[in-house]
Design an enzyme around this catalytic site. Structure first.
Site, PDB file in Angstrom:
ATOM      1  N   HIS A   1     -10.475   1.870  -1.521  1.00 27.26           N
ATOM      2  CA  HIS A   1      -9.278   2.569  -1.991  1.00 27.26           C
ATOM      3  C   HIS A   1      -8.839   2.045  -3.350  1.00 27.26           C
ATOM      4  CE1 HIS A   1      -7.828  -1.042   0.087  1.00 27.26           C
ATOM      5  NE2 HIS A   1      -6.839  -1.025  -0.786  1.00 27.26           N
TER       6      HIS A   1
HETATM    7  P1  AMP Z   1      -5.750  -4.025  -0.477  1.00 30.53           P
HETATM    8  O1  AMP Z   1      -5.088  -5.361  -0.372  1.00 30.53           O
HETATM    9  O2  AMP Z   1      -6.244  -3.675  -1.840  1.00 30.53           O
HETATM   10  O3  AMP Z   1      -6.803  -3.922   0.600  1.00 30.53           O
HETATM   11  O4  AMP Z   1      -4.607  -2.964  -0.192  1.00 30.53           O
HETATM   12  C1  AMP Z   1      -4.240  -2.535   1.067  1.00 30.53           C
HETATM   13  C2  AMP Z   1      -2.874  -1.941   0.935  1.00 30.53           C
HETATM   14  O5  AMP Z   1      -2.647  -1.112   2.063  1.00 30.53           O
HETATM   15  C3  AMP Z   1      -1.725  -2.964   0.907  1.00 30.53           C
HETATM   16  O6  AMP Z   1      -0.996  -2.817  -0.301  1.00 30.53           O
HETATM   17  C4  AMP Z   1      -0.889  -2.593   2.136  1.00 30.53           C
HETATM   18  O7  AMP Z   1       0.502  -2.688   1.878  1.00 30.53           O
HETATM   19  C5  AMP Z   1      -1.288  -1.168   2.391  1.00 30.53           C
HETATM   20  N1  AMP Z   1      -1.207  -0.696   3.766  1.00 30.53           N
HETATM   21  C6  AMP Z   1      -1.612  -1.327   4.899  1.00 30.53           C
HETATM   22  N2  AMP Z   1      -1.439  -0.546   5.970  1.00 30.53           N
HETATM   23  C7  AMP Z   1      -0.933   0.631   5.506  1.00 30.53           C
HETATM   24  C8  AMP Z   1      -0.550   1.858   6.115  1.00 30.53           C
HETATM   25  N3  AMP Z   1      -0.648   2.048   7.442  1.00 30.53           N
HETATM   26  N4  AMP Z   1      -0.064   2.848   5.339  1.00 30.53           N
HETATM   27  C9  AMP Z   1       0.050   2.670   3.996  1.00 30.53           C
HETATM   28  N5  AMP Z   1      -0.301   1.539   3.365  1.00 30.53           N
HETATM   29  C10 AMP Z   1      -0.784   0.539   4.100  1.00 30.53           C
END
Ligand code: AMP
Ligand code: ZN
Length: 143
Positions: free
Chosen positions: A100
């Site tokens: 992502h």
């Molecule tokens: P990363 O650290 O680059 O893997 O980013 C993952 C992101 O996903 C973090 O900023 C979290 O706050 C976000 N996140 C985790 N669970 C969810 C969810 N259910 N819906 C939206 N964002 C999420």
């Protein structure tokens, strides 16, 4: 689809999100723990752990959509800048192991912590998603 992957669940609409934009290949929704208001995540519909397993066309599509979302965020929020971030592996700070891209509005003088710790307020997230959704669909895809 991968078991125990929250982003696969969101793509499959088995888990909720605050939706901003859709393509055949991606879903864009608000980060639940926004580093700044309007923090968006662009995820591939297909599960890839990270950039090392994602296909070039999936990576290209996420790049394409991140450009559209960057324009939409800047137009709608009138922010001073937009950060595009993509983390691979725990050592790089990745916490959700489904490929992502982060699109984060930035304002002059504000510190950045990609992993802000406090959850967004549901009513504010809902209103923000509606604004960005409307803006994203009002723009040409090649803008
Ligand atoms: P990363 O650290 O680059 O893997 O980013 C993952 C992101 O996903 C973090 O900023 C979290 O706050 C976000 N996140 C985790 N669970 C969810 C969810 N259910 N819906 C939206 N964002 C999420
Ligand atoms: Zn997944």
């Amino acid at each position: 689809m991968s078991d125990d992957c929250i982003f696969c669940d969101i793509v499959a609409e088995k888990a909720p999100c605050y939706p901003v934009h859709e393509t055949r290949y991606t879903r864009t929704f608000l980060d639940l723990f926004p580093a700044a208001p309007g923090h968006c995540l662009i995820v591939t519909r297909r599960h890839f752990d990270d950039i090392f397993s994602a296909t070039p066309d999936a990576i290209g599509m996420v790049g394409h959509v991140s450009t559209l979302i960057a324009h939409a965020v800047r137009e709608e929020l009138q922010c001073d800048g937009v950060g595009i971030y993509q983390l691979n592996g725990a050592a790089a700070g990745q916490t959700v192991f489904h490929y992502h891209m982060h699109v984060i509005p930035r304002w002059n003088g504000e510190e950045l912590d990609i992993h802000a710790r406090s959850p967004g307020v549901p009513e504010e997230l809902e209103a923000m998603a509606a604004r960005l959704n409307k803006r994203a669909y009002s723009m040409r895809v090649d803008e």
